[in-house]
Write a protein that holds these residues in place. Structure first.
Motif, short mmCIF file in Angstrom:
data_model
loop_
_atom_site.label_atom_id
_atom_site.label_comp_id
_atom_site.label_asym_id
_atom_site.label_seq_id
_atom_site.Cartn_x
_atom_site.Cartn_y
_atom_site.Cartn_z
N PRO A 92 0.83 -1.22 0.00
CA PRO A 92 0.00 0.00 0.00
C PRO A 92 0.86 1.27 0.00
O PRO A 92 1.72 1.44 0.86
CB PRO A 92 -0.76 -0.12 1.33
CG PRO A 92 0.19 -0.86 2.24
CD PRO A 92 1.02 -1.77 1.37
N PHE A 93 0.60 2.13 -0.96
CA PHE A 93 1.31 3.41 -1.03
C PHE A 93 0.33 4.57 -1.06
O PHE A 93 -0.74 4.46 -1.66
CB PHE A 93 2.15 3.50 -2.32
CG PHE A 93 3.35 2.62 -2.32
CD1 PHE A 93 4.54 3.03 -1.75
CD2 PHE A 93 3.29 1.36 -2.90
CE1 PHE A 93 5.66 2.22 -1.74
CE2 PHE A 93 4.40 0.53 -2.90
CZ PHE A 93 5.58 0.96 -2.33
N PHE A 94 0.74 5.68 -0.47
CA PHE A 94 0.07 6.95 -0.72
C PHE A 94 0.91 7.67 -1.77
O PHE A 94 2.13 7.82 -1.59
CB PHE A 94 -0.01 7.79 0.55
CG PHE A 94 -0.89 7.17 1.59
CD1 PHE A 94 -2.26 7.42 1.60
CD2 PHE A 94 -0.36 6.31 2.54
CE1 PHE A 94 -3.07 6.83 2.55
CE2 PHE A 94 -1.17 5.70 3.49
CZ PHE A 94 -2.53 5.97 3.49
N VAL A 95 0.29 8.06 -2.84
CA VAL A 95 1.00 8.83 -3.86
C VAL A 95 0.44 10.24 -3.77
O VAL A 95 -0.76 10.46 -3.99
CB VAL A 95 0.81 8.24 -5.26
CG1 VAL A 95 1.56 9.09 -6.30
CG2 VAL A 95 1.32 6.80 -5.30
N ILE A 96 1.31 11.17 -3.40
CA ILE A 96 0.85 12.52 -3.07
C ILE A 96 1.43 13.51 -4.07
O ILE A 96 2.64 13.63 -4.23
CB ILE A 96 1.29 12.90 -1.63
CG1 ILE A 96 0.81 11.82 -0.65
CG2 ILE A 96 0.73 14.27 -1.25
CD1 ILE A 96 1.47 11.86 0.70
N HIS A 97 0.53 14.18 -4.75
CA HIS A 97 0.96 15.23 -5.68
C HIS A 97 1.03 16.52 -4.86
O HIS A 97 0.02 16.97 -4.31
CB HIS A 97 -0.05 15.34 -6.82
CG HIS A 97 0.32 16.38 -7.83
ND1 HIS A 97 -0.57 16.84 -8.78
CD2 HIS A 97 1.48 17.04 -8.04
CE1 HIS A 97 0.03 17.76 -9.53
NE2 HIS A 97 1.27 17.90 -9.10
N VAL A 98 2.25 17.07 -4.77
CA VAL A 98 2.44 18.19 -3.85
C VAL A 98 3.31 19.26 -4.50
O VAL A 98 4.21 18.96 -5.28
CB VAL A 98 3.07 17.68 -2.53
CG1 VAL A 98 4.42 17.04 -2.76
CG2 VAL A 98 3.19 18.79 -1.49
N SER A 99 2.99 20.49 -4.18
CA SER A 99 3.85 21.60 -4.55
C SER A 99 4.53 22.06 -3.25
O SER A 99 3.86 22.38 -2.28
CB SER A 99 2.99 22.71 -5.16
OG SER A 99 3.76 23.88 -5.29
N ALA A 100 5.86 22.06 -3.25
CA ALA A 100 6.59 22.34 -2.02
C ALA A 100 7.44 23.59 -2.19
O ALA A 100 8.28 23.67 -3.08
CB ALA A 100 7.48 21.15 -1.67
N VAL A 211 -2.74 3.61 -3.45
CA VAL A 211 -2.45 2.69 -4.56
C VAL A 211 -1.82 1.40 -4.04
O VAL A 211 -0.87 1.46 -3.24
CB VAL A 211 -1.45 3.34 -5.55
CG1 VAL A 211 -1.18 2.41 -6.74
CG2 VAL A 211 -1.95 4.69 -6.05
N HIS A 212 -2.33 0.28 -4.46
CA HIS A 212 -1.65 -0.99 -4.17
C HIS A 212 -0.80 -1.39 -5.37
O HIS A 212 -1.31 -1.44 -6.49
CB HIS A 212 -2.67 -2.08 -3.84
CG HIS A 212 -3.02 -2.12 -2.38
ND1 HIS A 212 -4.10 -1.43 -1.86
CD2 HIS A 212 -2.40 -2.74 -1.33
CE1 HIS A 212 -4.14 -1.65 -0.55
NE2 HIS A 212 -3.12 -2.43 -0.20
N ALA A 213 0.46 -1.66 -5.14
CA ALA A 213 1.39 -1.95 -6.23
C ALA A 213 2.06 -3.32 -6.03
O ALA A 213 2.36 -3.71 -4.90
CB ALA A 213 2.46 -0.86 -6.30
N PRO A 214 2.27 -4.05 -7.12
CA PRO A 214 2.77 -5.43 -7.02
C PRO A 214 4.30 -5.51 -6.98
O PRO A 214 4.98 -4.99 -7.86
CB PRO A 214 2.27 -6.07 -8.33
CG PRO A 214 2.27 -4.94 -9.32
CD PRO A 214 2.00 -3.67 -8.54
N VAL A 215 4.83 -6.16 -5.96
CA VAL A 215 6.28 -6.34 -5.85
C VAL A 215 6.57 -7.82 -5.56
O VAL A 215 5.95 -8.41 -4.68
CB VAL A 215 6.86 -5.46 -4.73
CG1 VAL A 215 8.36 -5.72 -4.55
CG2 VAL A 215 6.63 -3.98 -5.02
#
Ligand code: ZN
Length: 265
Positions: A92-100, A211-215
């Motif tokens: 399980p990942f959090f994919v965060i679109h961020v402006s820093a 997002v769940h990603a396969p590894v």
């Protein structure tokens, strides 16, 4: 030690949820709905999954191929190693679109002079936060293959794969994001100055996705030691590959000694 506190049913379909201690975002294994256990509500962020594209046989042969070529590997690695464990995990990942935005002040001293520096910069990222606490997974080195993502559906979870729930929700993921970006900004500034006196980081979060990603996780044995090999289940790329040190062949028993002789050691 706290035992799992209570029995909880899925608010979406009523089926019993399998909860493990510490897990916060749970995906129902009957209907695929995700729940935030901290607030007892159906999860409201978009939940996606990246399907796995490889069979166990394909992964084994990719592992052998990896062992057989490339830099710094013992020549007999493919021949003398054996795969002891191999399994697919949906992480399980959090994919965060961020402006820093960073505002900083500091001093450059390496030239022998004392040069004050100040300024600011803004960067955009799609930052990944793994939703598991105790993990040595190399998140930074992993290019999450977002191109392959689809809306979450249980049919995309491969049979026999492990499926991991997240141990944090997006609020905690955001506070980790802040720490990691602050670290990253310090690293970026270290090429420009030697002393950072102040740095202020402001984040504007544009979007957060779960997002769940396969590894694929593999363990192989070579000369009596275990090593780890990780493959991206969507792209087939090697995420991490432990390479035995060259002198691992030189000390083990009779054959090791013969080997050493051949190499003039
Ligand atoms: Zn359900």
């Amino acid at each position: 030690m706290t035992e799992i506190a209570e029995k909880v049913n899925c608010p979406n379909c009523g089926a019993p949820l399998k909860l493990e201690a510490g897990e916060v975002i749970i995906t129902c294994e009957y209907c695929g709905a995700a729940m935030n256990m901290a607030v007892g509500k159906k999860y409201f962020l978009r939940h996606s999954i990246i399907p796995n594209q490889y069979s166990p046989e394909q992964i084994s042969s990719m592992a052998k191929k990896w062992m057989g070529g490339g830099f710094l590997k013992p020549e007999d690695l493919a021949r003398r190693s054996s795969i002891k464990e191999q399994y697919l995990v949906f992480l399980p990942f959090f994919v965060i679109h961020v402006s820093a935005q960073a505002k900083y002040e500091g001093v450059l001293t390496r030239t022998g002079q004392h040069i004050p520096k100040k300024g600011d910069f803004t960067r955009e990222y799609h930052w990944k936060i793994l939703g598991r606490r105790a993990s040595s997974f190399p998140t930074k080195e992993y290019e999450i293959p977002l191109r392959g993502k689809v809306d979450f559906d249980l049919s995309h979870v491969s049979k026999n794969a492990k499926f991991l729930n997240s141990e944090m929700d997006e609020r905690e993921a955001h506070s980790r994001l802040k720490q990691e970006i602050e670290e990253h900004n310090k690293f970026l500034l270290s090429s420009e100055m030697d002393v950072i006196s102040t740095i202020e980081t402001n984040l504007e979060i544009r979007n957060t996705e779960f997002v769940h990603a396969p590894v694929w996780f593999l363990k192989y044995e070579y000369n009596g030691k275990m090593y780890e090999l990780l493959f991206d289940g969507a792209s087939g790329d090697t995420i991490k590959g432990d390479i035995p040190a060259p002198d691992d062949t030189s000390t083990k028993g009779f054959f090791g000694k013969v080997k050493k002789g051949f190499f003039g050691g």
